[in-house]
Design an enzyme around this catalytic site. Structure first.
Site, PDB file in Angstrom:
ATOM      1  N   GLY A  34       1.034  -1.439   0.012  1.00 23.34           N
ATOM      2  CA  GLY A  34       0.379   0.538  -0.103  1.00 23.34           C
ATOM      3  C   GLY A  34       0.682   1.344  -0.089  1.00 23.34           C
ATOM      4  O   GLY A  34       1.689   1.106  -0.043  1.00 23.34           O
ATOM      5  N   PRO A  35      -0.029   2.502   0.156  1.00 19.50           N
ATOM      6  CA  PRO A  35       1.099   3.717   0.074  1.00 19.50           C
ATOM      7  C   PRO A  35       1.865   4.271   1.149  1.00 19.50           C
ATOM      8  O   PRO A  35       1.247   3.931   1.952  1.00 19.50           O
ATOM      9  CB  PRO A  35      -0.552   4.925  -0.231  1.00 19.50           C
ATOM     10  CG  PRO A  35      -1.205   3.904  -0.060  1.00 19.50           C
ATOM     11  CD  PRO A  35      -1.381   2.806  -0.131  1.00 19.50           C
ATOM     12  N   ASP A 148      16.023  -8.186  -0.142  1.00 22.79           N
ATOM     13  CA  ASP A 148      14.894  -6.902  -1.691  1.00 22.79           C
ATOM     14  C   ASP A 148      15.790  -5.884  -2.226  1.00 22.79           C
ATOM     15  O   ASP A 148      15.417  -4.748  -1.854  1.00 22.79           O
ATOM     16  CB  ASP A 148      13.854  -6.895  -1.199  1.00 22.79           C
ATOM     17  CG  ASP A 148      12.154  -6.222  -2.107  1.00 22.79           C
ATOM     18  OD1 ASP A 148      12.568  -6.616  -3.497  1.00 22.79           O
ATOM     19  OD2 ASP A 148      11.737  -6.058  -1.565  1.00 22.79           O
TER      20      ASP A 148
HETATM   21  N1  ATP Z   1      10.500   6.712   4.565  1.00 21.06           N
HETATM   22  C1  ATP Z   1      10.185   6.765   3.503  1.00 21.06           C
HETATM   23  N2  ATP Z   1      10.098   7.806   2.634  1.00 21.06           N
HETATM   24  C2  ATP Z   1      10.085   8.066   1.498  1.00 21.06           C
HETATM   25  N3  ATP Z   1       9.530   7.775   0.579  1.00 21.06           N
HETATM   26  C3  ATP Z   1       9.206   6.055   1.046  1.00 21.06           C
HETATM   27  C4  ATP Z   1      10.034   5.652   2.200  1.00 21.06           C
HETATM   28  N4  ATP Z   1       9.450   4.963   2.544  1.00 21.06           N
HETATM   29  C5  ATP Z   1       9.164   4.217   1.373  1.00 21.06           C
HETATM   30  N5  ATP Z   1       9.275   5.132   0.551  1.00 21.06           N
HETATM   31  C6  ATP Z   1       8.728   5.217  -0.382  1.00 21.06           C
HETATM   32  O1  ATP Z   1       7.124   4.268  -0.827  1.00 21.06           O
HETATM   33  C7  ATP Z   1       7.760   3.185  -2.042  1.00 21.06           C
HETATM   34  C8  ATP Z   1       7.067   1.635  -1.137  1.00 21.06           C
HETATM   35  O2  ATP Z   1       7.787   1.651  -0.019  1.00 21.06           O
HETATM   36  P1  ATP Z   1       8.376   0.049   0.682  1.00 21.06           P
HETATM   37  O3  ATP Z   1       9.179  -0.521  -0.172  1.00 21.06           O
HETATM   38  O4  ATP Z   1       8.553   0.193   1.906  1.00 21.06           O
HETATM   39  O5  ATP Z   1       7.013  -0.445   0.403  1.00 21.06           O
HETATM   40  P2  ATP Z   1       6.152  -1.844   0.014  1.00 21.06           P
HETATM   41  O6  ATP Z   1       4.993  -2.182  -0.083  1.00 21.06           O
HETATM   42  O7  ATP Z   1       7.601  -2.861   1.416  1.00 21.06           O
HETATM   43  O8  ATP Z   1       7.216  -1.932  -1.529  1.00 21.06           O
HETATM   44  P3  ATP Z   1       7.772  -3.454  -2.164  1.00 21.06           P
HETATM   45  O9  ATP Z   1       7.134  -3.277  -3.364  1.00 21.06           O
HETATM   46  O10 ATP Z   1       9.170  -2.242  -2.925  1.00 21.06           O
HETATM   47  O11 ATP Z   1       8.179  -4.824  -1.418  1.00 21.06           O
HETATM   48  C9  ATP Z   1       8.987   2.980  -1.540  1.00 21.06           C
HETATM   49  O12 ATP Z   1       9.505   2.841  -2.853  1.00 21.06           O
HETATM   50  C10 ATP Z   1       9.283   4.913  -1.829  1.00 21.06           C
HETATM   51  O13 ATP Z   1       9.237   4.907  -2.262  1.00 21.06           O
END
Ligand code: ATP
Length: 468
Positions: A34-35, A148
């Site tokens: 999610g976002p 990852d």
């Molecule tokens: N601390 C942060 N500050 C700003 N943007 C962030 C931060 N953490 C994550 N993001 C943005 O949000 C996106 C998704 O975050 P994250 O990779 O933690 O989520 P996820 O759902 O685990 O993603 P993935 O699909 O890569 O497994 C990142 O690629 C980045 O662009």
């Protein structure tokens, strides 16, 4: 460096809105979970990033791993976690969710940032790599593999030129205490001996662990670093598919290239790149994880420690093509997914029960032969000849010696297995030649052997035998 090593993170149960003003509309980025949103801490006015995930064991694991690694200058800081019941629009009921309060990274993802950079040089690339390598060293030093490592998980703190880059997303991070799962021992299946040794190893594993550079998961991180550096230098990936129709998936031709380490340094972009840079890439994209650089080797490598030329790189040009870049990044993700497969126990089946299509076919043939044979004789067909079994057993003894034994006893067990394999092999010349390199005197090793090297040599022989 602040260390959270042994402290477990306990989520707060009060409402996050007591302390933070969360902007539910602004999205920083979106991942599978999610976002990620922006929040302002009421008491200080400071901004944070909030990652919201459903409260499941996997998310709890992510938090504990991230918490352990947080505090390093090149790891995105995890400040605190809330456990709140939340209902998002479109949902019929509320759900327990974990809200990670993270350091806000305002400078964008690695490749996006570089695509905007005019005058990106090899020196910049080396400095960027060093920062990423330091983050990975921090993790590997605690026996944590990230698994990852991809450009979307490398974020810049802000848009200033001196902005540090930091590693985020611990969704696949895993404690890696040195399980046997090195790819050379798990090409498509694991032998029953190795499975048994693994089960035993898991039982025996003590809580005290030593950082070991050769484990599978860590070596995957190193491979990822190789891909990232390659792309930093030229803007396109080292491995790509020949069939542009299904470019997003790793198809067979690409898989073959990765497995064989078939890639090159096209003249146009690589001609002016320094030798040490190419050397790092070569040593990281090495197919055999045993020969691949480990993180310590990388941090010590001349490319990251000596004067690097200020050569202008072509990468931003390629990176500014959005479609190309999305594809590059998607391919890398897809390969990481594949590399994590040994994780799932269902994929670690012994050959007799594997579902791989080739093996299924093989099983069909075996069954047909068996049926045929049953008509004539009641005895079941042998699965592996004793020599092959003995070789596998010796490999298992090398890579997973019983922890309950003293090193001396482990060595004796290995030697006994070696003698058995030799007897079964009927004095095979190839085995004997190989053993001479390890100072084998007929019944024992005259001096200490590197178990992984021996296992590797045995595997080469095993592979050749299986081909015949
Ligand atoms: N601390 C942060 N500050 C700003 N943007 C962030 C931060 N953490 C994550 N993001 C943005 O949000 C996106 C998704 O975050 P994250 O990779 O933690 O989520 P996820 O759902 O685990 O993603 P993935 O699909 O890569 O497994 C990142 O690629 C980045 O662009």
């Amino acid at each position: 460096i602040m260390m959270n090593c042994d402290i477990k993170m306990e989520p707060k149960t009060s409402s996050i809105t007591d302390e933070y003003d969360v902007d539910w509309n602004q999205k920083l980025g979106t991942g599978i979970s999610g976002p990620v949103r922006v929040a302002t801490k009421r008491s200080t006015g400071e901004k944070y990033a909030i990652k919201v995930v459903v409260d499941r064991p996997k998310a709890q694991q992510e938090i504990q791993m991230h918490w352990k690694c947080s505090g390093h200058p090149h790891v995105v800081t995890l400040y605190e976690v809330y456990r709140n019941e939340l209902q998002f629009p479109g949902e019929s009921a509320s759900q327990s969710r974990l809200l990670l309060v993270l350091e806000l990274m305002d400078g964008g993802e690695l490749f996006f940032r570089i695509s905007k950079q005019h005058g990106f040089t090899e020196r910049h690339a080396a400095a960027t790599t060093m920062q990423i390598a330091l983050a990975v060293r921090h993790l590997h030093g605690m026996n944590i593999a990230h698994r990852d490592l991809k450009p979307e998980n490398l974020l810049y703190k802000n848009s200033s030129e001196e902005s540090p880059i930091k590693l985020c997303d611990f969704g696949f991070a895993k404690l890696d205490n040195g399980d046997l799962m090195t790819p050379q021992f798990t090409p498509y299946y694991v032998s029953p001996q190795v499975l048994e040794a693994q089960r035993r190893h898991r039982r025996e594993r003590s809580s005290v662990s030593v950082a070991s550079p050769y484990t599978y998961d860590k070596s995957c991180d190193m491979w990822s670093l190789g891909v990232i550096i390659y792309i930093l230098m030229c803007g396109y990936p080292p491995f790509y598919s020949e069939h542009p129709t299904h470019r997003r998936a790793i198809d067979r031709s690409m898989r073959r290239k990765i497995m064989n380490g078939t890639y090159n340094f096209p003249e146009r972009e690589w001609e002016r790149v320094s030798e040490p840079a190419k050397d790092v890439v070569k040593k990281l994209l090495c197919v055999d994880p045993h020969e691949r650089l480990n993180i310590e080797d990388l941090v010590q490598h001349p490319w990251l420690n000596e004067e690097v030329p200020d050569t202008l790189l072509q990468s931003p040009v390629y990176m500014s093509n959005k479609a190309n870049m999305q594809e590059t990044v998607a391919l890398h993700s897809s390969h990481l997914r594949k590399m994590r497969i040994p994780d799932r126990p269902s994929n670690l089946k012994p050959i007799e029960s594997a579902v791989n299509p080739i093996l299924v076919k093989r099983q069909q043939i075996i069954r047909q032969e068996e049926e045929g044979r049953k008509m004539h004789s009641p005895s079941p067909p042998p699965i592996d000849p004793p020599y092959i079994r003995a070789l596998r057993d010796t490999i298992a003894k090398c890579v997973l010696p019983k922890k309950s034994l003293t090193p001396e006893e482990q060595k004796m067990e290995l030697e006994t297995a070696m003698v058995r394999a030799l007897n079964e092999a009927g004095d095979n010349e190839e085995v004997k030649t190989m053993l001479r390199q390890f100072a084998w005197n007929g019944t024992s090793f005259a001096h200490e052997v590197d178990n992984f090297e021996l296992a590797h040599s045995l595997k080469t022989i095993l592979k050749a035998e299986l081909k015949q």
